[in-house]
Design an enzyme around this catalytic site. Structure first.
Site, PDB file in Angstrom:
ATOM      1  N   CYS A 224       0.805  -1.216   0.000  1.00  0.00           N
ATOM      2  CA  CYS A 224       0.000   0.000   0.000  1.00  0.00           C
ATOM      3  C   CYS A 224       0.838   1.266   0.000  1.00  0.00           C
ATOM      4  O   CYS A 224       0.318   2.344  -0.235  1.00  0.00           O
ATOM      5  CB  CYS A 224      -0.895   0.036   1.224  1.00  0.00           C
ATOM      6  SG  CYS A 224      -2.022  -1.346   1.296  1.00  0.00           S
ATOM      7  N   HIS A 303      12.283   1.428   5.777  1.00  0.00           N
ATOM      8  CA  HIS A 303      12.016   0.008   5.537  1.00  0.00           C
ATOM      9  C   HIS A 303      12.439  -0.796   6.754  1.00  0.00           C
ATOM     10  O   HIS A 303      13.580  -0.735   7.177  1.00  0.00           O
ATOM     11  CB  HIS A 303      12.809  -0.460   4.317  1.00  0.00           C
ATOM     12  CG  HIS A 303      12.172  -1.620   3.622  1.00  0.00           C
ATOM     13  ND1 HIS A 303      11.903  -2.805   4.259  1.00  0.00           N
ATOM     14  CD2 HIS A 303      11.728  -1.762   2.342  1.00  0.00           C
ATOM     15  CE1 HIS A 303      11.327  -3.628   3.401  1.00  0.00           C
ATOM     16  NE2 HIS A 303      11.217  -3.019   2.232  1.00  0.00           N
ATOM     17  N   HIS A 387      -2.142  19.935   7.087  1.00  0.00           N
ATOM     18  CA  HIS A 387      -3.032  18.837   6.698  1.00  0.00           C
ATOM     19  C   HIS A 387      -2.298  17.508   6.778  1.00  0.00           C
ATOM     20  O   HIS A 387      -1.110  17.433   6.481  1.00  0.00           O
ATOM     21  CB  HIS A 387      -3.535  19.030   5.259  1.00  0.00           C
ATOM     22  CG  HIS A 387      -4.196  20.347   5.045  1.00  0.00           C
ATOM     23  ND1 HIS A 387      -5.422  20.663   5.587  1.00  0.00           N
ATOM     24  CD2 HIS A 387      -3.799  21.432   4.355  1.00  0.00           C
ATOM     25  CE1 HIS A 387      -5.747  21.901   5.235  1.00  0.00           C
ATOM     26  NE2 HIS A 387      -4.770  22.382   4.487  1.00  0.00           N
ATOM     27  N   HIS A 391      -2.753   7.053   5.340  1.00  0.00           N
ATOM     28  CA  HIS A 391      -3.265   5.961   4.535  1.00  0.00           C
ATOM     29  C   HIS A 391      -4.442   5.296   5.254  1.00  0.00           C
ATOM     30  O   HIS A 391      -4.336   4.884   6.400  1.00  0.00           O
ATOM     31  CB  HIS A 391      -2.139   4.949   4.303  1.00  0.00           C
ATOM     32  CG  HIS A 391      -2.611   3.638   3.797  1.00  0.00           C
ATOM     33  ND1 HIS A 391      -3.365   3.504   2.644  1.00  0.00           N
ATOM     34  CD2 HIS A 391      -2.463   2.392   4.273  1.00  0.00           C
ATOM     35  CE1 HIS A 391      -3.631   2.242   2.454  1.00  0.00           C
ATOM     36  NE2 HIS A 391      -3.096   1.531   3.412  1.00  0.00           N
ATOM     37  N   HIS A 420     -14.464   5.754   4.868  1.00  0.00           N
ATOM     38  CA  HIS A 420     -15.904   5.518   4.887  1.00  0.00           C
ATOM     39  C   HIS A 420     -16.484   5.484   3.480  1.00  0.00           C
ATOM     40  O   HIS A 420     -17.274   4.602   3.133  1.00  0.00           O
ATOM     41  CB  HIS A 420     -16.582   6.632   5.698  1.00  0.00           C
ATOM     42  CG  HIS A 420     -18.055   6.458   5.845  1.00  0.00           C
ATOM     43  ND1 HIS A 420     -18.977   7.022   4.994  1.00  0.00           N
ATOM     44  CD2 HIS A 420     -18.779   5.757   6.751  1.00  0.00           C
ATOM     45  CE1 HIS A 420     -20.194   6.699   5.378  1.00  0.00           C
ATOM     46  NE2 HIS A 420     -20.104   5.927   6.436  1.00  0.00           N
ATOM     47  N   ASN A 424     -10.642   0.894   1.860  1.00  0.00           N
ATOM     48  CA  ASN A 424      -9.188   0.904   1.758  1.00  0.00           C
ATOM     49  C   ASN A 424      -8.828   0.700   0.293  1.00  0.00           C
ATOM     50  O   ASN A 424      -8.883  -0.404  -0.223  1.00  0.00           O
ATOM     51  CB  ASN A 424      -8.604  -0.219   2.638  1.00  0.00           C
ATOM     52  CG  ASN A 424      -7.099  -0.291   2.538  1.00  0.00           C
ATOM     53  OD1 ASN A 424      -6.486   0.357   1.687  1.00  0.00           O
ATOM     54  ND2 ASN A 424      -6.483  -1.062   3.409  1.00  0.00           N
TER      55      ASN A 424
END
Lengths: 496, 435
Positions: A224, A303, A387, A391, A420, A424
Site C-alpha cells: 500500500c 524500511h 493537513h 493511509h 468511509h 481501503n
C-alpha cells in the site's frame, strides 16, 4: 466555577509560555539580527555622511580586483543554482470514481459471504464483526466479478478492472490538465497484487499511444505504500531529465485479491480492500509553476524489512487448502507504530520548527543523562503541517496514528471519511484524502501536507508537499456528489 | 418434478445480486400491511420471452447497469425481512438487493414454446421462497436465460407479500423503461404503510375467519405451505371469436363480462370433475380500478371477494352461475385485515387456493415490458404456494392475438391437483369446445 479557574488559568499560562518559547526559538535569527542592525545603524548615523565617504575612498579598488570578486560571486551563484535540486511540481491529479452499480452494501456483502462460506459459520461471524467495526460506509465498491456468488476471478476479469480504473483516471487527468499523451516522458504504474505480462504500464502506453522513448516503470508487490515509492522514483528521474513530465498511476486491482478460503487472518482484506485508483502528473518544468497545485518538498522512506517479524507481518501465501490470500499478522499495529517512529525520526528534523527540535533534543539528553522516567517528548507535528493524509488502511491504523501524533479529529477527518466513502483503496487512498481536503475548500497557499503510507515489507513512507496556490473546491472529482454529506459520524460498531 | 433429461436443458447458472445505486439510509423500515401479510405464503412466477431482435446487443452488463437506477425507486424489494419484538414481520430496507440468475439454454425460443409444458417453466424462473432464514432471503429473483436463437427469457420470481400481480408487472415494466433511459426523475415516494387505504367493510368483533382465507399450521420462518396433492398447471388460449361464442352460449342476449363467463365455465366444469366435493364457495380477485398509484407496490388494491352458491353449481344453468358471480360477490378485504390484525400479524394464512380462486389479471400490463421497443412474444404467470382447491388465472393475450373485434382473446391458466387435470380437459372440450 471557582475550582476550575486556577487549573484553567494555569493551563492558559502554560500555553502562553509555550507560545512565547516557540516564537523565541523559531525566530532566533531574526531576533539576534535586529539588535545588530540597530547597532550598525546607530554607528552609521553617529559617524555622519562625510566620514562614511572617506571610509569608502580609502578602500583601493582596481579593475582586476573588482572583476575577480564579481566573477567569484557569479561563479558561486551559478554553482549554487545548478546544484540546487530541481523543484518538482504536482500539476494536478485525478481519482477514479466507481459507478453506483459496483457498490457493495453491508447487507449484500454479508449475505454473499454466508452463501460462499456456507460450511463455515464461524468465519462468516468473524467477517461480520470486522465489517461492523471497519469504519467503511455503504458506498464502497468492488469489481463486477466479485459480485458473483461465488466470485469468479479470472485474469481477463482482472485486466478488465485494470482497464476500467486506470483508463478512467488517466482520461480524467489528461482532460483536466490538457496534457497530450505524446508529451509524457516518464510513466510509473504501481499495482501490488496484479502483475500481468505485458505490464500495466505497457497497457497504458498501448492505449494512449505514447512515444517510443518513454521511460516506463511498473512497480508490483510493494504494497500500500507503493504510491509514495512511485512519487520518489518520479522525483529522482525528474532530477536527471530536464523539462519533463511524469505520470504516476497508483492503484490496486481487487479481482485477483478475492480470498475464498476461511482462514481468519486472510479474510480481513476481503472486508477492507475496495476499488480505487489515481493518476498524478508531476513535472519539473518551471513554467508549470503557475498552475501547479503542489510542490514536493521531501520524501522519506523507511524500511523495516531487516526485522523478521516486520517482514512477515503482511504475507501473501497459500492457506492449508491451497487458496491464496494475504495474511495479516496480529502484531501489525505494533509494527506499524515502530515503523512510524523510525520514519518520524528522519522526517522530524526536516520539517519541525527549531523550537520542537530543541525540546526533543533536550528531553532526549535529559532522559539519557538523568536516566529518569521522563516521558519521551512527542514533537508537535501540528506545528509543521496544516493537513495530514494518513493511509486509510483501516480504522485501527488511523486511530493509532491519531494517538501517536496527538492529532485532533479534524486532522484525521480526511482519512476517516475517505475510508468511509471509498474503503481501503490501498496506494491511491492518499489521493482520495487530498481530494477531500480540496473539496472542502480547506487548502490554502502555503499549507503543508504530510502523506503517510504503510505497506507490506514492512514500510512506512512519507511525502511532504507544500500547496502552491489556493485551491477552489473542484467542479469534478470523486467527492463531487457526496461532499455535502460529509463529515459523517461513524459509529464504533455499525449494527448490521 | 422435472424429468432428468429436462434438468440439463438450462445450464451454466451464475448468481449475483443487484441493489439500488443510492444508499437508502440506515434504519429504514417498511411495515407490511395486514393484507400484505395475509398473502405472504404466495409467490408469483412470471416468465417473459423475448425474440432475438428485442435483445440484440444486450450483454449482461447492459442488462444490469440500468437496474441500479431502477431499484432506487423500488428499494423496498431489495430489503430483507426481520421480525419485530411482537413477532410481526417487517422489511428492513438495507439495500441487500434482488438476486440475479444468469443461465443458458440450447433450445430456441420457438422450440421451447412449442413444448407447451408448463412445468418446464420452473427451469426459467426461480422457485425460491422466503426462508428458512428471513434476514438472508431475497424477496425477488430475476432469471435471465439466453437461448440458442439469440432470444432471451426473463423469469420474475416475486414474493406476493410485496404486492399483487399488477404491482409486480408495473415493477418489471419500469425496468424496461430504465433500459430505454425513460425513468421518472425522482423516485416515487412509497408511503410507509397501506393499511389505512381500504376501510374495513365490517368492523365487527367476529372471532371467525372470513370465507376467503384459510388458516394454515404455523410455518415459522419457512414461508410456504405444503399441498396434500401435486398441483399441475396448464393453459388454454381462448381466441376472441371463441370468447364471443361462449358469452353468447352462457347469457344469450345479456352481455356477461368475459371474465365472469370464463369463471362460470371453469367453475361448472371443475364442479363436475371434482370427485371430492363440489366447490360451493369461490374466491374472486380483481383489480380495483382507480385505487392504485403508479409506481407503488400494494396488495390492497386487489378486491378479494367470495361468491357462495346456494344451489348445485354443476347442475345449474350457466347464466344463473354467471349472474351469481356478477351480482353477489362480497368484498372481504376488511374481514381479512381484521383476521390478520387479531393475531398481530403472526399467524399464517393462504388466500389463493383456500377455495377455488379466480384471479382476473386482464388489466395487468404484462406486455408493457418493452426491450428495444419490442414487446415480449409470450408472457406466462403462475402462482406458487396455493391451496389444494386450485387457482384459475385469466390473463391478457400476446400482441399477436388481438381479435378483429373490440374484445381480445384470453389466456387461461389453471392450477389444479393433477388427478383432476385430464378429466377437466375432456370436460372442457366436450361441453365448451375449449382445447
Amino acid at each position: 466555577m471557582p475550582q476550575a479557574s486556577p487549573e484553567l488559568s494555569s493551563s492558559v499560562k502554560l500555553k502562553y509560555v509555550k507560545l512565547g518559547y516557540q516564537y523565541l526559538v523559531n525566530h532566533i535569527l531574526t531576533l539576534l539580527l535586529i539588535p545588530i542592525m540597530v547597532g550598525v545603524l546607530i554607528e552609521v548615523f553617529r559617524l555622519g555622511p562625510d566620514e562614511i565617504l572617506n571610509l569608502w575612498n580609502s578602500l583601493h579598488f582596481d579593475l582586476v580586483q573588482i572583476l575577480c570578486s564579481s566573477f567569484l560571486i557569479i561563479f558561486a551563484a551559478t554553482v549554487y543554482f545548478m546544484s540546487k535540486p530541481r523543484s518538482i511540481y504536482l500539476v494536478d491529479y485525478a481519482c477514479y470514481k466507481p459507478p453506483g452499480m459496483l457498490r457493495v452494501p453491508f447487507a449484500t456483502f454479508m449475505e454473499h459471504a454466508r452463501l460462499v462460506l456456507s460450511s463455515q459459520p464461524k468465519s462468516v461471524e468473524f467477517q461480520t464483526r470486522i465489517l461492523e467495526r471497519s469504519g467503511l460506509g455503504e458506498e464502497t465498491c468492488l469489481p463486477l466479478t466479485i459480485h458473483y456468488i461465488p466470485p469468479r476471478p479470472t485474469m481477463e476479469a482482472a485486466r478488465d478492472e485494470a482497464q476500467l480504473v486506470i483508463f478512467s483516471a488517466m482520461d480524467s487527468l489528461l482532460n483536466k490538465t490538457g496534457l497530450k499523451p505524446k508529451d509524457i516522458d516518464i510513466l510509473i504504474v504501481n499495482c501490488s497484487i496484479f502483475s500481468p505480462t505485458p505490464s500495466l504500464s505497457a497497457m497504458v502506453i498501448n492505449k494512449y499511444k505514447m512515444r517510443s522513448n518513454i521511460k516506463s516503470f511498473n512497480l508490483s508487490g510493494m504494497g500500500c505504500s507503493a504510491g509514495l515509492i512511485s512519487i520518489d522514483l518520479a522525483r529522482d528521474l525528474l532530477q536527471v531529465h530536464p523539462n519533463s513530465n511524469a505520470i504516476v498511476v497508483s492503484t490496486e486491482i481487487i479481482t485477483p485479491n478475492c480470498y475464498q478460503g476461511n482462514q481468519r487472518a486472510m479474510l480481513v482484506p476481503n472486508c477492507l480492500f475496495r476499488m480505487g485508483g489515481a493518476a498524478i502528473l508531476l513535472t519539473n518544468r518551471r513554467w508549470e509553476r503557475r498552475r501547479a497545485k503542489y510542490r514536493l518538498v521531501h520524501v522519506v522512506r523507511t524500511h523495516k524489512g531487516a526485522d523478521d517479524k516486520a517482514y512477515r507481518c503482511v504475507m501473501e501465501e497459500e492457506d492449508p487448502e491451497g487458496k491464496v490470500g494475504i495474511s495479516l499478522s496480529k502484531d501489525l499495529m505494533v509494527i506499524a507504530g515502530e515503523a512510524l517512529k523510525t520514519n518520524i525520526t528522519t522526517t522530524g528534523p526536516l520539517v519541525l520548527p527549531a523550537s520542537e527540535q530543541l525540546l526533543f533534543l533536550l528531553t532526549l539528553i535529559g532522559r539519557k543523562i538523568f536516566k529518569q522516567n521522563w516521558k519521551p517528548y512527542i514533537p508537535d507535528f501540528k506545528l509543521a503541517f496544516e493537513h495530514f493524509c494518513i493511509h486509510a488502511g483501516g480504522r485501527a491504523v488511523i486511530d493509532e496514528l491519531q494517538q501517536n501524533l496527538q492529532l485532533s479529529a479534524e486532522h484525521v477527518e480526511a482519512s476517516r471519511m475517505a475510508l468511509h466513502r471509498f474503503g481501503n483503496t490501498s496506494s491511491s487512498s492518499l489521493w482520495y484524502e487530498l481530494s477531500y481536503i480540496e473539496a472542502k475548500g480547506r487548502m490554502k497557499k502555503g499549507d503543508r501536507i504530510w502523506q503517510i503510507a504503510f505497506g507490506s515489507g514492512f514500510k512506512c513512507n512519507s511525502a511532504i508537499w507544500k500547496c502552491n496556490r489556493s485551491i477552489q473546491p473542484p467542479t469534478d472529482g470523486p467527492w463531487l456528489d457526496c461532499i455535502h454529506r460529509y463529515p459523517v459520524h461513524i459509529p464504533e460498531v455499525v449494527k448490521l | 418434478m422435472v424429468s432428468s433429461d429436462h434438468l440439463n436443458l438450462v445450464y451454466d447458472i451464475k448468481l449475483s445480486s443487484v441493489g439500488p445505486g443510492h444508499v437508502t439510509g440506515s434504519d429504514v423500515v417498511h411495515e407490511p400491511s395486514n393484507m400484505d401479510l395475509a398473502m405472504k405464503l404466495h409467490y408469483l412466477r412470471g416468465v417473459y420471452f423475448f425474440s432475438s431482435e428485442a435483445v440484440q446487443g444486450l450483454t449482461v452488463y447492459r442488462i444490469k447497469e440500468p437496474m441500479f437506477t431502477w431499484l432506487n425507486h423500488y428499494y423496498r424489494t431489495c430489503g430483507r425481512f426481520r421480525r419485530s419484538n411482537s413477532g410481526r414481520p417487517l422489511i428492513k430496507c438495507n439495500d441487500c438487493g434482488v438476486r440475479i440468475i444468469e443461465a443458458k439454454c440450447d433450445k430456441t425460443i420457438d422450440e421451447w414454446l412449442e413444448m407447451k409444458d408448463s412445468s418446464l417453466t420452473k427451469l426459467l424462473v426461480s422457485n425460491h421462497i422466503v426462508g428458512p432464514e428471513l434476514p438472508f432471503s431475497p424477496l425477488v429473483f430475476l432469471q435471465v436465460t439466453s437461448f440458442k436463437c439469440g432470444g432471451m427469457s426473463l423469469g420474475l420470481s416475486w414474493a406476493h407479500v410485496l404486492g399483487d400481480a399488477f404491482s409486480a408487472s408495473d415493477f418489471i415494466n419500469m425496468w424496461g423503461q430504465a433500459m430505454a433511459n425513460q425513468l421518472p426523475q425522482h423516485p416515487v415516494d412509497l408511503p410507509k404503510s397501506f393499511s389505512m387505504l381500504v376501510k374495513p367493510a365490517n368492523r365487527s368483533q367476529l372471532a371467525t375467519d372470513p370465507l376467503s382465507i384459510k388458516r394454515v399450521d404455523p410455518v415459522g420462518d419457512n414461508w410456504i405451505t405444503a399441498n396434500n396433492c401435486k398441483m399441475e398447471p396448464f393453459s388454454f388460449h381462448i381466441t376472441a371469436t371463441q370468447l364471443t361464442q361462449l358469452q353468447a352460449k352462457i347469457s344469450g342476449h345479456k352481455a356477461t363480462p368475459p371474465f365472469e363467463c370464463l369463471c362460470t365455465i371453469f367453475w361448472q366444469s371443475i364442479a363436475r370433475v371434482c370427485s371430492r366435493h363440489e366447490p360451493e364457495i369461490v374466491t374472486v380477485c380483481k383489480n380495483e380500478r382507480g385505487s392504485r398509484r403508479t409506481g407503488t407496490l400494494s396488495n390492497s388494491a386487489q378486491i378479494i371477494s367470495t361468491v357462495k352458491a346456494d344451489f348445485s353449481v354443476k347442475e345449474a344453468k350457466p347464466k344463473d352461475v354467471a349472474a351469481l358471480l356478477v351480482e353477489h360477490a362480497v368484498d372481504e378485504r376488511g374481514l381479512i385485515e381484521s383476521a390478520v390484525e387479531r393475531d398481530g400479524g403472526v399467524s399464517d394464512f393462504i388466500i389463493y387456493g383456500a377455495n377455488l380462486t379466480f384471479v382476473n389479471l386482464e388489466e395487468a400490463s404484462f406486455y408493457g415490458l418493452e426491450l428495444n421497443g419490442q414487446k415480449p412474444v409470450h408472457v406466462s404467470y403462475l402462482i406458487d404456494g396455493i391451496g389444494d382447491e386450485g387457482v384459475v388465472l385469466v390473463a391478457p393475450p400476446g400482441p399477436k392475438d388481438s381479435g378483429k373485434d373490440s374484445s381480445e382473446g384470453k389466456i387461461v391458466t389453471v392450477i389444479l391437483p393433477e388427478d383432476q387435470v385430464m378429466e377437466l380437459k375432456s370436460e372442457l372440450k366436450r361441453e365448451w369446445s375449449i382445447a
